[in-house]
Design an enzyme around this catalytic site. Structure first.
Site, PDB file in Angstrom:
ATOM      1  N   TYR A 161       0.838  -1.202   0.000  1.00 17.66           N
ATOM      2  CA  TYR A 161       0.000   0.000   0.000  1.00 17.66           C
ATOM      3  C   TYR A 161       0.878   1.261   0.000  1.00 17.66           C
ATOM      4  O   TYR A 161       0.651   2.195  -0.772  1.00 17.66           O
ATOM      5  CB  TYR A 161      -0.937  -0.007   1.213  1.00 17.66           C
ATOM      6  CG  TYR A 161      -1.780   1.244   1.315  1.00 17.66           C
ATOM      7  CD1 TYR A 161      -2.786   1.504   0.379  1.00 17.66           C
ATOM      8  CD2 TYR A 161      -1.562   2.195   2.317  1.00 17.66           C
ATOM      9  CE1 TYR A 161      -3.555   2.669   0.443  1.00 17.66           C
ATOM     10  CE2 TYR A 161      -2.328   3.351   2.393  1.00 17.66           C
ATOM     11  CZ  TYR A 161      -3.319   3.583   1.456  1.00 17.66           C
ATOM     12  OH  TYR A 161      -4.077   4.746   1.514  1.00 17.66           O
ATOM     13  N   LYS A 165       1.165   4.361  -2.781  1.00 20.64           N
ATOM     14  CA  LYS A 165       0.944   5.790  -2.527  1.00 20.64           C
ATOM     15  C   LYS A 165       2.211   6.610  -2.816  1.00 20.64           C
ATOM     16  O   LYS A 165       2.120   7.786  -3.177  1.00 20.64           O
ATOM     17  CB  LYS A 165       0.437   6.003  -1.097  1.00 20.64           C
ATOM     18  CG  LYS A 165      -0.986   5.476  -0.886  1.00 20.64           C
ATOM     19  CD  LYS A 165      -1.978   6.167  -1.833  1.00 20.64           C
ATOM     20  CE  LYS A 165      -3.410   5.708  -1.652  1.00 20.64           C
ATOM     21  NZ  LYS A 165      -4.366   6.395  -2.547  1.00 20.64           N
TER      22      LYS A 165
HETATM   23  P1  NDP Z   1     -13.422   4.063   1.370  1.00 26.29           P
HETATM   24  O1  NDP Z   1     -13.213   2.596   1.453  1.00 26.29           O
HETATM   25  O2  NDP Z   1     -14.473   4.676   2.212  1.00 26.29           O
HETATM   26  O3  NDP Z   1     -13.650   4.499  -0.148  1.00 26.29           O
HETATM   27  C1  NDP Z   1     -12.917   3.929  -1.201  1.00 26.29           C
HETATM   28  C2  NDP Z   1     -13.590   4.240  -2.521  1.00 26.29           C
HETATM   29  O4  NDP Z   1     -12.784   3.682  -3.584  1.00 26.29           O
HETATM   30  C3  NDP Z   1     -14.967   3.623  -2.626  1.00 26.29           C
HETATM   31  O5  NDP Z   1     -15.843   4.582  -3.167  1.00 26.29           O
HETATM   32  C4  NDP Z   1     -14.781   2.470  -3.594  1.00 26.29           C
HETATM   33  O6  NDP Z   1     -15.947   2.333  -4.383  1.00 26.29           O
HETATM   34  C5  NDP Z   1     -13.628   2.998  -4.473  1.00 26.29           C
HETATM   35  N1  NDP Z   1     -12.943   1.921  -5.153  1.00 26.29           N
HETATM   36  C6  NDP Z   1     -12.181   0.939  -4.617  1.00 26.29           C
HETATM   37  N2  NDP Z   1     -11.744   0.118  -5.578  1.00 26.29           N
HETATM   38  C7  NDP Z   1     -12.242   0.584  -6.753  1.00 26.29           C
HETATM   39  C8  NDP Z   1     -12.146   0.161  -8.102  1.00 26.29           C
HETATM   40  N3  NDP Z   1     -11.444  -0.917  -8.471  1.00 26.29           N
HETATM   41  N4  NDP Z   1     -12.786   0.874  -9.049  1.00 26.29           N
HETATM   42  C9  NDP Z   1     -13.509   1.956  -8.710  1.00 26.29           C
HETATM   43  N5  NDP Z   1     -13.636   2.424  -7.460  1.00 26.29           N
HETATM   44  C10 NDP Z   1     -13.008   1.728  -6.493  1.00 26.29           C
HETATM   45  O7  NDP Z   1     -11.999   4.696   1.729  1.00 26.29           O
HETATM   46  P2  NDP Z   1     -11.460   6.203   1.739  1.00 26.29           P
HETATM   47  O8  NDP Z   1     -12.498   7.179   1.426  1.00 26.29           O
HETATM   48  O9  NDP Z   1     -10.710   6.361   2.994  1.00 26.29           O
HETATM   49  O10 NDP Z   1     -10.387   6.115   0.566  1.00 26.29           O
HETATM   50  C11 NDP Z   1     -10.315   7.017  -0.519  1.00 26.29           C
HETATM   51  C12 NDP Z   1      -8.868   7.241  -0.883  1.00 26.29           C
HETATM   52  O11 NDP Z   1      -8.212   7.885   0.192  1.00 26.29           O
HETATM   53  C13 NDP Z   1      -8.077   5.979  -1.191  1.00 26.29           C
HETATM   54  O12 NDP Z   1      -7.254   6.219  -2.300  1.00 26.29           O
HETATM   55  C14 NDP Z   1      -7.220   5.803   0.076  1.00 26.29           C
HETATM   56  O13 NDP Z   1      -6.034   5.117  -0.210  1.00 26.29           O
HETATM   57  C15 NDP Z   1      -6.978   7.255   0.426  1.00 26.29           C
HETATM   58  N6  NDP Z   1      -6.576   7.515   1.791  1.00 26.29           N
HETATM   59  C16 NDP Z   1      -7.352   7.081   2.836  1.00 26.29           C
HETATM   60  C17 NDP Z   1      -6.941   7.337   4.130  1.00 26.29           C
HETATM   61  C18 NDP Z   1      -7.703   6.841   5.321  1.00 26.29           C
HETATM   62  O14 NDP Z   1      -7.142   6.817   6.432  1.00 26.29           O
HETATM   63  N7  NDP Z   1      -8.976   6.474   5.173  1.00 26.29           N
HETATM   64  C19 NDP Z   1      -5.711   8.109   4.397  1.00 26.29           C
HETATM   65  C20 NDP Z   1      -4.979   8.502   3.236  1.00 26.29           C
HETATM   66  C21 NDP Z   1      -5.416   8.220   1.992  1.00 26.29           C
HETATM   67  P3  NDP Z   1     -16.639   0.964  -4.789  1.00 26.29           P
HETATM   68  O15 NDP Z   1     -16.343  -0.032  -3.720  1.00 26.29           O
HETATM   69  O16 NDP Z   1     -18.089   1.312  -4.910  1.00 26.29           O
HETATM   70  O17 NDP Z   1     -16.053   0.629  -6.106  1.00 26.29           O
HETATM   71  C1  8X3 Z   2      -4.264   5.509   4.805  1.00 21.26           C
HETATM   72  C2  8X3 Z   2      -3.634   5.934   6.079  1.00 21.26           C
HETATM   73  O1  8X3 Z   2      -2.026   5.213   7.895  1.00 21.26           O
HETATM   74  O2  8X3 Z   2      -3.794   3.661   7.293  1.00 21.26           O
HETATM   75  O3  8X3 Z   2      -3.509   5.958   3.732  1.00 21.26           O
HETATM   76  O4  8X3 Z   2      -1.907   4.007   5.831  1.00 21.26           O
HETATM   77  S1  8X3 Z   2      -2.795   4.629   6.787  1.00 21.26           S
END
Ligand code: NDP
Ligand code: 8X3
Length: 261
Positions: A161, A165
């Site tokens: 992961y 990123k």
């Molecule tokens: P969620 O799991 O709440 O949302 C993830 C979203 O990504 C969903 O809408 C899902 O939609 C979509 N998704 C996943 N796989 C696919 C795919 N193959 N095709 C299309 N859509 C896809 O997590 P977050 O909102 O937290 O995550 C959003 C982003 O933020 C990610 O890139 C994550 O890495 C990043 N992030 C998150 C952090 C955290 O702590 N939560 C911190 C830093 C970054 P569906 O399942 O309907 O396809």
């Molecule tokens: C998601 C935040 O700390 O779980 O990017 O990797 S962490």
């Protein structure tokens, strides 16, 4: 409102808008009068969000059910957008996930492929389908990639992961360079811990384990991150934010947290 609204009437495309940060971005853009193209794999949820947003705000929402890992599906969906929806000013590459927290050499090949294919290749497929539309129209536009502080340094069990990123950071830098002679800006927003469905997905439905990630801290909310996405998208043309790190209180970097008991 503390800033001038430069987004009203424009169009944003958000990947992964069915949940968490992506969904919050869709709602916040709509609040500012943007029409939004929301994408994700779960059609019924996209439809629910469309209904909710169109009921609450005077904007139009277009849903596209797609898996960002499918290059042909991505290209076809963007190519066949009705002409008015092709005028995309803001692209938020948000779809992404982590799977598991075991040692890297214990990761299943399926999980490795899913994470890299979604977070890295999916981002490229969407970007490469949308940038030509922006260039053709010669519009001022912003591409916001949702990276992570996980991309700054690896942590135990997070190697794949974190690498994905780190790739988002370098893809953002590379694209910014390749677009330097255009009106398109590229920003990598790197959140710390955000309480969304992310950890439930990472731990494959184990909600108790997922909740433990946020125990003793006040994590960011998806709205907190979306506020920063909107801020970046709304900046004047001459202001180009390359990278933004957004942490919660008591988080110093991707690996350093102070938990209140
Ligand atoms: P969620 O799991 O709440 O949302 C993830 C979203 O990504 C969903 O809408 C899902 O939609 C979509 N998704 C996943 N796989 C696919 C795919 N193959 N095709 C299309 N859509 C896809 O997590 P977050 O909102 O937290 O995550 C959003 C982003 O933020 C990610 O890139 C994550 O890495 C990043 N992030 C998150 C952090 C955290 O702590 N939560 C911190 C830093 C970054 P569906 O399942 O309907 O396809
Ligand atoms: C998601 C935040 O700390 O779980 O990017 O990797 S962490």
């Amino acid at each position: 409102m503390f800033f001038e609204n430069r987004l009203k009437g424009k169009t944003a495309l958000i990947t992964g808008a069915t949940s968490g940060i992506g969904k919050s971005c869709a709602v916040k853009f709509a609040q500012l009068g943007m029409n939004v193209i929301i994408t994700g794999r779960r059609e019924s949820i996209l439809q629910e969000i469309k209904n909710e947003v169109e009921k609450n705000y005077k904007v139009e929402v277009l849903t596209i059910t797609l898996d960002v890992r499918n290059a042909a599906e991505v290209k076809e969906s963007i190519d066949k957008l009705p002409e008015k929806w092709k005028n995309i000013s803001v692209l938020v590459n948000n779809a992404g996930l982590a799977l598991g927290l075991e040692k890297m050499y214990c990761n299943s090949i399926k999980d490795i492929d899913t994470v890299i294919d979604t977070n890295v290749k999916g981002l490229l497929y969407v970007t490469n389908a949308v940038v030509p539309l922006m260039l053709k129209r010669d519009i001022s536009a912003t591409i916001i990639n949702i990276g992570s502080v996980a991309g700054d340094a690896a942590y135990a069990g997070g190697g794949v992961y974190c690498a994905s990123k780190a790739a988002v950071k370098l893809l953002s830098d590379g694209l910014r360079i390749d677009l330097v002679d255009t009106k398109i800006k590229v920003t990598d927003i790197k959140p710390g811990l955000v309480e969304t469905n992310f950890s439930v997905v990472r731990f494959k439905g184990d909600k108790e384990r997922a909740d433990g990630v946020y125990k003793g801290i006040k994590p960011l909310t998806p709205d907190d991150v979306a506020d920063n996405v909107v801020y970046v998208a709304n900046l004047p043309e001459n202001v180009h934010v390359a990278e933004m790190t957004v942490l919660c209180q008591n988080q110093a970097d991707g690996r350093t947290l102070y938990r209140l008991s």
